[in-house]
Design an enzyme around this catalytic site. Structure first.
Site, PDB file in Angstrom:
ATOM      1  N   LYS A   1      58.013  46.308  44.079  1.00  0.00           N
ATOM      2  CA  LYS A   1      56.730  45.599  44.133  1.00  0.00           C
ATOM      3  C   LYS A   1      55.603  46.502  44.629  1.00  0.00           C
ATOM      4  O   LYS A   1      54.596  46.634  43.969  1.00  0.00           O
ATOM      5  CB  LYS A   1      56.867  44.355  44.984  1.00  0.00           C
ATOM      6  CG  LYS A   1      57.629  43.277  44.209  1.00  0.00           C
ATOM      7  CD  LYS A   1      58.555  42.437  45.009  1.00  0.00           C
ATOM      8  CE  LYS A   1      59.471  41.677  44.068  1.00  0.00           C
ATOM      9  NZ  LYS A   1      60.458  40.883  44.764  1.00  0.00           N
TER      10      LYS A   1
ATOM     11  N   ASP B   1      61.669  40.309  55.942  1.00  0.00           N
ATOM     12  CA  ASP B   1      61.718  40.692  54.536  1.00  0.00           C
ATOM     13  C   ASP B   1      60.276  40.937  54.106  1.00  0.00           C
ATOM     14  O   ASP B   1      59.459  40.013  54.056  1.00  0.00           O
ATOM     15  CB  ASP B   1      62.347  39.557  53.704  1.00  0.00           C
ATOM     16  CG  ASP B   1      62.346  39.844  52.195  1.00  0.00           C
ATOM     17  OD1 ASP B   1      61.797  40.879  51.770  1.00  0.00           O
ATOM     18  OD2 ASP B   1      62.902  39.009  51.449  1.00  0.00           O
TER      19      ASP B   1
ATOM     20  N   TRP C   1      63.258  32.994  48.853  1.00  0.00           N
ATOM     21  CA  TRP C   1      63.892  34.236  49.323  1.00  0.00           C
ATOM     22  C   TRP C   1      64.414  34.067  50.734  1.00  0.00           C
ATOM     23  O   TRP C   1      65.518  34.511  51.055  1.00  0.00           O
ATOM     24  CB  TRP C   1      62.922  35.418  49.228  1.00  0.00           C
ATOM     25  CG  TRP C   1      62.580  35.787  47.810  1.00  0.00           C
ATOM     26  CD1 TRP C   1      61.354  35.740  47.236  1.00  0.00           C
ATOM     27  CD2 TRP C   1      63.478  36.250  46.787  1.00  0.00           C
ATOM     28  NE1 TRP C   1      61.434  36.149  45.919  1.00  0.00           N
ATOM     29  CE2 TRP C   1      62.721  36.460  45.624  1.00  0.00           C
ATOM     30  CE3 TRP C   1      64.852  36.501  46.741  1.00  0.00           C
ATOM     31  CZ2 TRP C   1      63.275  36.911  44.428  1.00  0.00           C
ATOM     32  CZ3 TRP C   1      65.416  36.953  45.549  1.00  0.00           C
ATOM     33  CH2 TRP C   1      64.637  37.157  44.408  1.00  0.00           C
TER      34      TRP C   1
HETATM   35  C1  LIG Z   1      61.616  40.283  44.978  1.00  0.00           C
HETATM   36  C2  LIG Z   1      61.996  39.809  46.311  1.00  0.00           C
HETATM   37  C3  LIG Z   1      63.325  39.876  46.772  1.00  0.00           C
HETATM   38  C4  LIG Z   1      64.463  40.326  45.899  1.00  0.00           C
HETATM   39  O1  LIG Z   1      64.486  41.677  45.762  1.00  0.00           O
HETATM   40  P1  LIG Z   1      65.674  42.437  44.994  1.00  0.00           P
HETATM   41  O2  LIG Z   1      65.364  43.871  45.290  1.00  0.00           O
HETATM   42  O3  LIG Z   1      65.574  42.069  43.552  1.00  0.00           O
HETATM   43  O4  LIG Z   1      66.957  41.983  45.587  1.00  0.00           O
HETATM   44  C5  LIG Z   1      63.585  39.468  48.068  1.00  0.00           C
HETATM   45  N1  LIG Z   1      62.598  39.013  48.861  1.00  0.00           N
HETATM   46  C6  LIG Z   1      61.325  38.937  48.447  1.00  0.00           C
HETATM   47  C7  LIG Z   1      60.274  38.424  49.385  1.00  0.00           C
HETATM   48  C8  LIG Z   1      60.978  39.317  47.164  1.00  0.00           C
HETATM   49  O5  LIG Z   1      59.708  39.224  46.751  1.00  0.00           O
END
Ligand SMILES: *Cc1c(COP(=O)(O)O)cnc(C)c1O
Length: 363
Positions: A199, A175, A102
């Protein structure tokens, strides 16, 4: 009714109390004769949901007055480009810590907008550790440092204490998609943090952004309106139609978390859940996790048997017991148990019971 334990990395389980309340409100939200999905985003009923959700999140995240909560769309992945687009001019510098796929994706997007460097990376060992973040090596002209607090695929995380211990001579962008509100991070240290909701916050379709309002200085009108954070700050995330239903569920999740005692309390539970799993794995003769204790994620617990066929039969057998989505990410294989805030302790215990049986039968 049968409910299963869903160990998916995302979309993930929601608290049963939240689903029950949503069910109750489905046909007629607080007796107004329609569901939240059918409401105008300018209606008084929805306004209340919007403001209450924001207030609850501010409270749970303990952010100061300078920070704003935004409800955006496009997923965490859109933030990968929105961040550099808003913070960088082509000659500006930003530094990235690459701790997984990511972060790497975010880095690649940033290359389109500025002079981007990699400050640290753990790619040499398939991202199974958190590299040293040498802040004194950051170029003084760097606008922001970017990191991913929890590496969903590899099961590592940058702990709150690690972030607190470094002095960052630039803005800090994080993030937090897979561990927001799971541990007591000092959110005021982040100038911008974001998370896809699916999540730890609610259903997909909503991207939460926590941002310090005064960090933007690009000329007004130089960015597409929808991709300029200032549009959403000024219009309170109501410039256009927000993902109302996802925000409503996120509000219910926030209420659930507050009733539970907030982030400090859920952190205790999360520590307990992940410790049960890590302790079992560390003492197992079959299952392994090679990540150093201080780098281990509380949210995504990865493990392997070392034998692909055995891994496969583990995942298959688990499904028959109502323990689903335990397969590791396709890029790493093995298994991954995602135990986000809404995964109850009973789910973790059921998984460990199954692991015990599986070990006895396969060693
Ligand atoms: C799941 C995830 C993403 C992607 O998220 P989307 O909402 O599907 O774009 C980005 N960064 C991390 C750390 C993730 O776990």
């Amino acid at each position: 009714m049968k409910r299963i334990y869903n160990f998916s990395a995302g979309p993930a389980m929601l608290p049963i109390e939240v689903l029950e309340e949503a069910k109750k409100d489905m046909l007629s939200y607080k007796g107004c004769g329609m569901s939240v999905m059918e409401m105008s985003h300018r209606s008084p009923e929805y306004s209340e949901i919007h403001q209450e959700t924001k207030t609850l999140l501010k409270e749970l995240l303990k952010v100061d007055e300078n920070h704003e909560i935004l409800f955006l769309q496009g997923g965490a992945s859109s933030q990968f480009s929105m961040v550099p687009m808003n913070l960088l001019d082509p000659k500006d510098k930003a530094a990235y810590v690459i701790t997984g796929s990511w972060a790497k994706k975010a880095y690649k997007e940033a290359l389109l907008f500025g002079d981007i460097s990699i400050l640290a990376s753990s790619e040499d060992k398939s991202f199974n550790y958190i590299p040293d973040i040498k802040v004194d090596e950051i170029d003084p002209k760097t606008k922001y440092l970017y990191l991913c607090t929890n590496n969903t695929i590899y099961g590592t995380r940058i702990s709150p204490s690690l972030i607190n211990s470094i002095k960052i001579p630039a803005l800090l962008v994080g993030d937090m998609s897979s561990n927001i509100l799971s541990e007591d991070y000092d959110m005021n240290r982040f100038d911008l943090a974001f998370a896809g909701a699916q999540k730890n916050l609610g259903p997909s379709g909503l991207t939460l952004v926590v941002v310090r309002k005064d960090i933007f200085n690009k000329e007004k009108g130089s960015l597409p309106t929808m991709f300029d954070y200032r549009t959403h700050i000024e219009k309170d995330s109501l410039y256009n139609t927000p993902p109302c239903y996802s925000i409503y569920i996120c509000g219910l999740v926030a209420k659930w978390l507050k009733n539970l005692g907030g982030v400090k309390e859920i952190e205790k539970i999360n520590r307990e859940k992940s410790k049960l799993l890590y302790d079992f794995i560390d003492n197992s003769r079959l299952f392994k996790n090679e990540i150093k204790e201080e780098d281990r994620s509380l949210m995504n617990v990865v493990f392997v048997t070392g034998d692909k066929n055995l891994d496969e039969s583990f995942v298959k057998g688990a499904k028959e017991k109502g323990l689903i989505n335990l397969k590791g990410h396709r890029s790493v294989g093995g298994m991954r148990a995602s135990v986000y805030n809404a995964m109850p302790l009973e789910g973790v215990n059921a998984l460990i019971d199954y692991m015990k049986d599986f070990e006895i039968n396969n060693i």
